[in-house]
Design an enzyme around this catalytic site. Structure first.
Site, PDB file in Angstrom:
ATOM      1  N   SER A   1       0.860  -1.156  -0.078  1.00 39.96           N
ATOM      2  CA  SER A   1      -0.115   0.068  -0.006  1.00 39.96           C
ATOM      3  C   SER A   1       0.966   1.297  -0.001  1.00 39.96           C
ATOM      4  O   SER A   1       1.871   1.344   0.700  1.00 39.96           O
ATOM      5  CB  SER A   1      -0.820  -0.064   1.297  1.00 39.96           C
ATOM      6  OG  SER A   1      -1.696   0.958   1.265  1.00 39.96           O
ATOM      7  N   GLY A   2       0.570   2.170  -0.858  1.00 34.42           N
ATOM      8  CA  GLY A   2       1.398   3.287  -0.848  1.00 34.42           C
ATOM      9  C   GLY A   2       2.566   3.209  -2.003  1.00 34.42           C
ATOM     10  O   GLY A   2       3.253   4.332  -2.044  1.00 34.42           O
TER      11      GLY A   2
ATOM     12  N   THR B   1      -1.997   2.543  -8.195  1.00 36.44           N
ATOM     13  CA  THR B   1      -2.846   3.544  -9.007  1.00 36.44           C
ATOM     14  C   THR B   1      -2.166   4.563  -9.922  1.00 36.44           C
ATOM     15  O   THR B   1      -2.577   4.615 -11.043  1.00 36.44           O
ATOM     16  CB  THR B   1      -3.778   4.321  -7.986  1.00 36.44           C
ATOM     17  OG1 THR B   1      -4.471   3.197  -7.241  1.00 36.44           O
ATOM     18  CG2 THR B   1      -4.829   5.035  -8.612  1.00 36.44           C
TER      19      THR B   1
ATOM     20  N   ASN C   1      -1.512   4.867   3.751  1.00 35.79           N
ATOM     21  CA  ASN C   1      -1.380   5.515   2.268  1.00 35.79           C
ATOM     22  C   ASN C   1      -2.949   6.710   2.215  1.00 35.79           C
ATOM     23  O   ASN C   1      -3.762   6.332   2.762  1.00 35.79           O
ATOM     24  CB  ASN C   1      -2.015   4.530   1.168  1.00 35.79           C
ATOM     25  CG  ASN C   1      -1.837   4.995  -0.149  1.00 35.79           C
ATOM     26  OD1 ASN C   1      -1.781   6.106  -0.530  1.00 35.79           O
ATOM     27  ND2 ASN C   1      -2.146   4.233  -1.039  1.00 35.79           N
TER      28      ASN C   1
ATOM     29  N   SER D   1      -5.504   5.291  -0.674  1.00 34.35           N
ATOM     30  CA  SER D   1      -5.295   3.718  -0.956  1.00 34.35           C
ATOM     31  C   SER D   1      -6.791   3.331  -1.893  1.00 34.35           C
ATOM     32  O   SER D   1      -7.807   3.436  -1.439  1.00 34.35           O
ATOM     33  CB  SER D   1      -5.247   3.329   0.465  1.00 34.35           C
ATOM     34  OG  SER D   1      -5.265   1.775   0.245  1.00 34.35           O
ATOM     35  N   SER D   2      -6.542   2.426  -2.718  1.00 31.29           N
ATOM     36  CA  SER D   2      -7.424   1.691  -3.650  1.00 31.29           C
ATOM     37  C   SER D   2      -8.032   0.427  -2.735  1.00 31.29           C
ATOM     38  O   SER D   2      -7.340  -0.250  -2.030  1.00 31.29           O
ATOM     39  CB  SER D   2      -7.049   1.138  -4.811  1.00 31.29           C
ATOM     40  OG  SER D   2      -6.539   2.199  -5.812  1.00 31.29           O
TER      41      SER D   2
ATOM     42  N   GLY E   1      -3.114  -3.132  -2.229  1.00 30.58           N
ATOM     43  CA  GLY E   1      -1.904  -3.384  -1.555  1.00 30.58           C
ATOM     44  C   GLY E   1      -1.911  -4.176  -0.129  1.00 30.58           C
ATOM     45  O   GLY E   1      -3.011  -3.920   0.488  1.00 30.58           O
TER      46      GLY E   1
ATOM     47  N   GLU F   1      -1.628  -4.868   3.666  1.00 28.18           N
ATOM     48  CA  GLU F   1      -1.671  -3.855   4.888  1.00 28.18           C
ATOM     49  C   GLU F   1      -1.834  -4.800   5.886  1.00 28.18           C
ATOM     50  O   GLU F   1      -2.529  -5.804   5.787  1.00 28.18           O
ATOM     51  CB  GLU F   1      -2.710  -2.743   4.631  1.00 28.18           C
ATOM     52  CG  GLU F   1      -2.595  -1.692   3.563  1.00 28.18           C
ATOM     53  CD  GLU F   1      -3.404  -0.649   3.589  1.00 28.18           C
ATOM     54  OE1 GLU F   1      -3.127   0.520   3.198  1.00 28.18           O
ATOM     55  OE2 GLU F   1      -4.694  -0.869   3.693  1.00 28.18           O
TER      56      GLU F   1
END
Length: 396
Positions: A48-49, A53, A95, A98-99, A324, A326
């Site tokens: 994540s981050g 994206t 993030n 974050s998606s 991502g 997490e």
């Protein structure tokens, strides 16, 4: 510096590793379908981050430029990124954007090698976030766009309150998300929806659904005696029922009771306790938001021509943008599924890039340094339910 598109064919071999080079390789593979190429897939992975994206958006822009494509489809595919982020992204402790869903985007090409259609599929939307973001996190961006960007007239139109702190589903997340302009986001969201072909009535329906979700979180329950619970603020359920176009009595009944069926075909009603009423309310809110999300995906496929492409059409380049990895203090079942997916992909990478290479070197007698890497295969097998040897079981 952008990838030198004009010298694509002669310089691709010498270009440094880059998202542009990956896209260019995929496009060349697509054009080379007469010699074993054809459909291509690009996996965008990372914690994540890490920038998945943004990398996907860069890759899409690069593909449109390389193929010299223009028009409603290619422009709409680029425009859709902001929309999907608004309804599917949120700030987490890791993030700011974050998606919270997975996305498969297949870009289809015509016989002139230009983009002709795009097909979108979403995976595993994090529904739990709709009703309970963790401390230090926010709900989905669209709620903040609405509550910070709407005018007084729009608030009246959608039945919105004037503050984030007045909603249970956004309370505690009143802070800004760096890189996200909530007030400007509302205006931009409406503009993107227009470009993607949504009518005023369709946009109103979408925004009304989001407002109903927020209002649903403020429904409270009170005990009326004998462990029987009823809606404490019936004027709110009356408003929500009007937005859902169902009788208020039906909504109140569904929130406070459940109907059981016996094997003989008879039915009986059971009163819910307070916790069960809260769970039912939250389940309804999650279902409404998830339905709205799926509806947007369906509308995108109409706008981008995805519904017109048969499943047999293999002239496409696919982008898989997954969520991502997490690790929160409290991890939901959805997070387990997200992390498990990432661990499976990591296992595939290590198998393809390290294990098999080292086996080839050993078989061919090539001397090379041994690479040590974390192997999570046993944990994957445990969750996946695959049969394991006694040796593996004892190691685990």
């Amino acid at each position: 510096t952008l990838f030198p598109y004009t010298t694509l064919f002669r310089s691709i071999g010498s270009a440094s590793p880059h998202a542009h080079r990956t896209v260019a390789n995929a496009y060349l593979g697509l054009l080379n379908n007469t010699r074993g190429g054809g459909a291509q897939s690009i996996l965008v992975s990372g914690e994540s981050g890490a920038g998945k994206t943004e990398t996907t958006k860069i890759a899409m822009s690069c593909l449109a430029a390389i193929s010299k494509s223009s028009g409603e489809c290619s422009d709409g595919a680029l425009e859709s990124s902001f929309l999907l982020e608004a309804i599917g992204n949120a700030r987490t402790v890791y993030n700011n954007n974050s998606s919270r869903f997975g996305k498969w985007l297949a870009v289809h090409f015509d016989q002139q090698d230009k983009i002709k259609a795009c097909k979108v599929r979403s995976y595993l939307l994090e529904q739990s976030r709709v009703v309970g973001p963790s401390p230090g996190e926010r709900n989905y961006h669209i709620f903040y766009y609405m509550l910070k960007g709407t005018t007084a007239a729009e608030q009246t139109k959608y039945g919105l309150l004037d503050s984030l702190s007045k909603y249970a589903y956004t309370k505690g997340g009143e802070f800004d998300s760096p890189g996200t302009d909530d007030s400007h986001g509302w205006a931009e969201l409406k503009e993107k929806l227009k470009h993607l072909g949504l009518s005023e009535s369709e946009m109103d329906g979408m925004f009304q659904a989001c407002a109903s979700v927020l209002n649903m979180g403020n429904v409270k329950f009170k005990e009326t005696g004998g462990d029987v619970w009823s809606v404490e603020n019936p004027q709110l359920t009356a408003q929500i029922a009007g937005e859902f176009k169902v009788p208020k009595e039906m909504l109140d009944t569904k929130l406070t009771t459940k109907t059981m069926k016996t094997g003989r075909g008879s039915t009986y009603t059971i009163n819910l306790n307070q916790n069960q009423c809260n769970d039912t309310r939250d389940a309804l809110a999650k279902s409404v938001y998830s339905g709205m999300f799926d509806w947007i995906i369906a509308k995108l496929n109409v706008t981008l021509g995805g519904n017109d492409v048969p499943d047999s059409d293999l002239r496409f380049i696919g982008f898989l943008d997954i969520f991502g990895f997490e690790n929160f203090q409290y991890n939901t079942f959805e997070q387990l599924c997200i992390n498990f997916t990432n661990e499976r992909l990591q296992s595939h990478f290590t198998d393809a890039l390290i294990k098999r290479q080292q086996e080839d070197y050993k078989r061919e007698g090539v001397t090379c340094a041994h690479i040590n890497f974390p192997d999570n295969e046993l944990q994957i097998q445990l969750i996946d339910g695959n049969k394991r040897s006694e040796e593996h079981t004892s190691e685990l």
